[in-house]
Motif scaffolding. Structure first.
Motif, PDB file in Angstrom:
ATOM      1  N   CYS A 105      -4.485  14.262 150.669  1.00  0.00           N
ATOM      2  CA  CYS A 105      -5.203  14.207 151.948  1.00  0.00           C
ATOM      3  C   CYS A 105      -4.244  13.751 153.026  1.00  0.00           C
ATOM      4  O   CYS A 105      -4.001  12.549 153.201  1.00  0.00           O
ATOM      5  N   ALA A 133      -4.632  15.011 156.180  1.00  0.00           N
ATOM      6  CA  ALA A 133      -5.288  15.267 157.469  1.00  0.00           C
ATOM      7  C   ALA A 133      -5.601  13.958 158.182  1.00  0.00           C
ATOM      8  O   ALA A 133      -5.848  12.933 157.552  1.00  0.00           O
ATOM      9  N   VAL A 140      -8.354  12.806 159.744  1.00  0.00           N
ATOM     10  CA  VAL A 140      -9.773  13.139 159.918  1.00  0.00           C
ATOM     11  C   VAL A 140     -10.364  12.206 160.975  1.00  0.00           C
ATOM     12  O   VAL A 140     -10.136  10.996 160.934  1.00  0.00           O
ATOM     13  N   ASP A 180     -12.652   9.715 162.492  1.00  0.00           N
ATOM     14  CA  ASP A 180     -13.581   8.795 161.824  1.00  0.00           C
ATOM     15  C   ASP A 180     -15.000   8.935 162.353  1.00  0.00           C
ATOM     16  O   ASP A 180     -15.951   8.566 161.683  1.00  0.00           O
ATOM     17  N   PRO A 240     -17.902  11.513 156.996  1.00  0.00           N
ATOM     18  CA  PRO A 240     -17.670  11.244 155.560  1.00  0.00           C
ATOM     19  C   PRO A 240     -16.176  11.054 155.308  1.00  0.00           C
ATOM     20  O   PRO A 240     -15.351  11.628 156.016  1.00  0.00           O
ATOM     21  N   ASP A 241     -15.866  10.222 154.316  1.00  0.00           N
ATOM     22  CA  ASP A 241     -14.453  10.031 153.955  1.00  0.00           C
ATOM     23  C   ASP A 241     -14.102  11.041 152.854  1.00  0.00           C
ATOM     24  O   ASP A 241     -14.570  10.929 151.722  1.00  0.00           O
ATOM     25  N   ILE A 242     -13.273  12.007 153.217  1.00  0.00           N
ATOM     26  CA  ILE A 242     -12.975  13.110 152.297  1.00  0.00           C
ATOM     27  C   ILE A 242     -12.141  12.605 151.113  1.00  0.00           C
ATOM     28  O   ILE A 242     -12.410  12.946 149.954  1.00  0.00           O
ATOM     29  N   LEU A 243     -11.163  11.780 151.417  1.00  0.00           N
ATOM     30  CA  LEU A 243     -10.305  11.234 150.349  1.00  0.00           C
ATOM     31  C   LEU A 243     -11.145  10.458 149.335  1.00  0.00           C
ATOM     32  O   LEU A 243     -11.015  10.649 148.117  1.00  0.00           O
ATOM     33  N   GLY A 253      -3.335   9.834 149.108  1.00  0.00           N
ATOM     34  CA  GLY A 253      -3.772   9.694 150.495  1.00  0.00           C
ATOM     35  C   GLY A 253      -2.606   9.320 151.386  1.00  0.00           C
ATOM     36  O   GLY A 253      -1.518   8.953 150.914  1.00  0.00           O
ATOM     37  N   PHE A 254      -2.822   9.430 152.669  1.00  0.00           N
ATOM     38  CA  PHE A 254      -1.848   8.988 153.662  1.00  0.00           C
ATOM     39  C   PHE A 254      -2.510   7.875 154.487  1.00  0.00           C
ATOM     40  O   PHE A 254      -3.704   7.962 154.772  1.00  0.00           O
ATOM     41  N   LYS A 261      -6.142  -0.040 151.241  1.00  0.00           N
ATOM     42  CA  LYS A 261      -6.783   1.268 151.464  1.00  0.00           C
ATOM     43  C   LYS A 261      -6.720   2.123 150.201  1.00  0.00           C
ATOM     44  O   LYS A 261      -7.670   2.809 149.850  1.00  0.00           O
ATOM     45  N   LYS A 273     -10.222   3.392 148.633  1.00  0.00           N
ATOM     46  CA  LYS A 273     -10.571   4.824 148.609  1.00  0.00           C
ATOM     47  C   LYS A 273     -10.483   5.420 147.200  1.00  0.00           C
ATOM     48  O   LYS A 273     -10.874   6.558 146.989  1.00  0.00           O
TER      49      LYS A 273
HETATM   50  O1  C5P Z   1      -9.050   5.466 156.765  1.00  0.00           O
HETATM   51  P1  C5P Z   1      -7.812   6.155 157.202  1.00  0.00           P
HETATM   52  O2  C5P Z   1      -8.090   7.271 158.195  1.00  0.00           O
HETATM   53  O3  C5P Z   1      -6.691   5.310 157.619  1.00  0.00           O
HETATM   54  O4  C5P Z   1      -7.328   6.821 155.826  1.00  0.00           O
HETATM   55  C1  C5P Z   1      -6.304   7.699 155.766  1.00  0.00           C
HETATM   56  C2  C5P Z   1      -6.442   8.574 154.554  1.00  0.00           C
HETATM   57  O5  C5P Z   1      -7.785   8.918 154.292  1.00  0.00           O
HETATM   58  C3  C5P Z   1      -5.739   9.896 154.779  1.00  0.00           C
HETATM   59  O6  C5P Z   1      -5.305  10.350 153.517  1.00  0.00           O
HETATM   60  C4  C5P Z   1      -6.826  10.761 155.339  1.00  0.00           C
HETATM   61  O7  C5P Z   1      -6.561  12.126 155.147  1.00  0.00           O
HETATM   62  C5  C5P Z   1      -8.027  10.284 154.549  1.00  0.00           C
HETATM   63  N1  C5P Z   1      -9.306  10.366 155.269  1.00  0.00           N
HETATM   64  C6  C5P Z   1     -10.242  11.280 154.850  1.00  0.00           C
HETATM   65  N2  C5P Z   1     -11.464  11.338 155.452  1.00  0.00           N
HETATM   66  C7  C5P Z   1     -11.763  10.516 156.471  1.00  0.00           C
HETATM   67  C8  C5P Z   1     -10.814   9.584 156.910  1.00  0.00           C
HETATM   68  C9  C5P Z   1      -9.591   9.539 156.295  1.00  0.00           C
HETATM   69  O8  C5P Z   1      -9.953  12.044 153.922  1.00  0.00           O
HETATM   70  N3  C5P Z   1     -12.937  10.601 157.046  1.00  0.00           N
END
Ligand code: C5P
Length: 495
Positions: A365, A367, A369, A371, A400-403, A418-419, A433, A437
């Motif tokens: 992940c 991207a 994304v 928030d 939603p948090d995709i990761l 993740g990044f 994190k 996650k």
């Molecule tokens: O929470 P944060 O944005 O710092 O987390 C970064 C990591 O979580 C990245 O790998 C990003 O692609 C992923 N992410 C996600 N979905 C979200 C927020 C972050 O997949 N809604």
């Protein structure tokens, strides 16, 4: 049986000759006798129904003219030319559906069958579907006069082998040219793609794995195989990919890539050559854009450079990469399956679909994304008030948090990465994190420094945080970081 009507419906005497692979005297004989040999009736029935006619099966009486399923309409004269080789496995019957799917996408098909493919389907059933002769004999004088193997090989924009049996991969890898299909493979300079299909034990055999890796290293684009019920009735890895998916990949290969694109370089910097070949990877990249109204949106500065570079690095090592990307100006790398999305909800849905029902080995992940999204985006442009002191309030809901979703999914990929972009306490925040996650590795970047903005830049520096380890990676090009990450992943899968 009204033979003249049948011949007219098929497109004339020459069309009938081609369909049945017979000469003009045979057709004259049929006309004199007023009926057809029983063995050709199913072929003609298939050809007419493919053209949209309603036909009574036992006497081939035409009940109605072409109505809805105008297969001939699908056959174009200008689309890419795909030489479809069918090798002899139980999945051969699914090659017919693949041909149909390719035609729907505008391709012209030249069918070629191996001897063993003919144990499962007949050349004539493919000819009826494609409207063109299906070739099966290297030494047929008429074929050589009409269209020899070199000509077939040269006519191709893509040579696609569906299904590819273990035996066919072995022959292709060894460079054996003892039939028309393998001779075309040696003679062609077009791209070659193969969709393996076999019993799970045969797929797992080291000999098959070697052949697969070696063909992929030579630039053959491997499509699948999948996990699931194989045509031989066993469950496991070895099932041929869905015909519509194979057709999508094939069309991408002929449309998106220049014909002189060099073969994929399936090598690594650390020597674990081939550990990523055929691995199924999903990568998110770029920003997501969340609408406020019809013309305005919430976005961020992500360029997609890092995610796209990782996709290119892994595809370059033979992985089967799906790149789910928000709106970016970066050119998508070759050999990846690009799924463009706009919002976080669309990105999640694309990722969920990509991992549904099949094994995914790696998720990355990268991207940025958003928030937040506007709880109820307006369907029209929101007008500003004439009173400049009026405040505009937007209600935001959390995306939603995709990761986290991928990490906890029941189809969780084996390795989830993740990044984390942090402005302070890089290590502590990124480590927390990773844990929160549920991913395996976190690549952490310090953002906000004047010397290295990360977003939009071509360089990056990072910490790679795993459960037990932390590596510090100095400032480098994003493409180098992608290769470094690919090295680590390759080492993980070579264990
Ligand atoms: O929470 P944060 O944005 O710092 O987390 C970064 C990591 O979580 C990245 O790998 C990003 O692609 C992923 N992410 C996600 N979905 C979200 C927020 C972050 O997949 N809604």
């Amino acid at each position: 049986m009204n033979l003249s009507a049948l011949i007219t419906a098929l497109g004339g005497r020459r069309a009938l000759q081609q369909l049945l692979d017979v000469g003009p005297s045979a057709v004259s004989n049929y006309m004199t006798r007023g009926h057809l040999p029983n063995r050709v009736k199913p072929i003609i029935y298939a050809a007419l129904t493919a053209k949209g006619y309603q036909v009574r099966p036992h006497d081939l009486e035409i009940l109605a003219g072409p109505t809805k399923l105008l297969m001939s309409d699908m056959i174009t004269n200008s689309g890419p030319r795909i030489v479809l080789i069918i090798s002899g496995g139980i999945a051969a019957y699914r090659a017919l559906e693949t041909a149909r799917q390719l035609q729907k996408r505008g391709a012209r098909i030249t069918g070629v069958m191996t001897e063993s493919a003919k144990q499962f389907i007949t050349p004539l059933s493919l000819a009826a579907l494609t409207g063109e002769k299906c070739y099966d004999n290297l030494f047929s004088l008429t074929d050589e006069a009409e269209m020899g193997h070199i000509q077939i090989a040269r006519s191709a924009d893509l040579v696609l082998v569906v299904p590819t049996t273990a035996n066919f991969m072995a022959r292709a890898n060894a460079g054996i040219a003892d039939d028309l299909a393998t001779t075309i493979l040696l003679a062609t300079s077009a791209k070659v793609a193969m969709a393996p299909a076999m019993n799970p034990a045969m797929w797992a055999h080291p000999a098959t794995k070697n052949n697969f890796t070696s063909l992929a290293q030579r630039g053959v684009h491997m499509i699948g195989p999948d996990i699931g019920n194989t045509a031989c009735g066993e469950e496991g890895e070895g099932r041929m990919c869905e015909p519509s998916y194979i057709a999508d990949v094939a069309m991408k290969l002929v449309e998106a890539l220049p014909t002189n694109q060099p073969s994929r370089n399936v090598t690594s910097n650390q020597g674990q050559v081939g550990a990523l070949v055929g691995k199924r990877v999903i990568i998110t990249s770029g920003p997501t854009i969340e609408p406020i109204d019809k013309v305005r949106f919430i976005a961020n500065h992500s360029s997609g450079k890092q995610g796209h570079a990782i996709a290119a690095a892994l595809a370059g090592r033979g992985a089967n990469v799906t790149l789910v990307s928000g709106p970016v100006t970066e050119t998508p790398p070759g050999h990846v399956n690009l799924v463009p999305v706009t919002t976080a909800a669309e990105m999640l849905s694309a990722c969920t679909t990509a991992i549904a029902g099949k094994r995914t080995d790696i998720a990355i992940c990268a991207a940025a994304v958003s928030d937040w999204r506007v709880t109820s985006a307006a369907s029209k442009k929101i007008k500003k008030s004439n009173d400049p002191s009026t405040k505009m309030l937007l209600e935001l809901s959390q995306n939603p948090d995709i990761l986290a979703n991928l990490s906890t999914s029941e189809n969780r990929p084996k390795l989830v990465i993740g990044f984390a972009a942090e402005t302070e306490n890089l290590f502590e925040n990124a480590k927390a994190k990773r844990h929160r996650k549920g991913c395996d590795w976190m690549i952490a970047n310090q953002v906000g420094g004047d010397d290295d903005p990360v977003f939009g830049s071509t360089t990056n520096k990072a910490l790679m945080i795993t459960e037990r380890n932390v590596e510090t990676w100095p400032k480098m090009q994003k493409t180098e970081l992608a290769e470094k990450l690919a090295d680590r992943i390759e080492a993980e899968f070579a264990k």
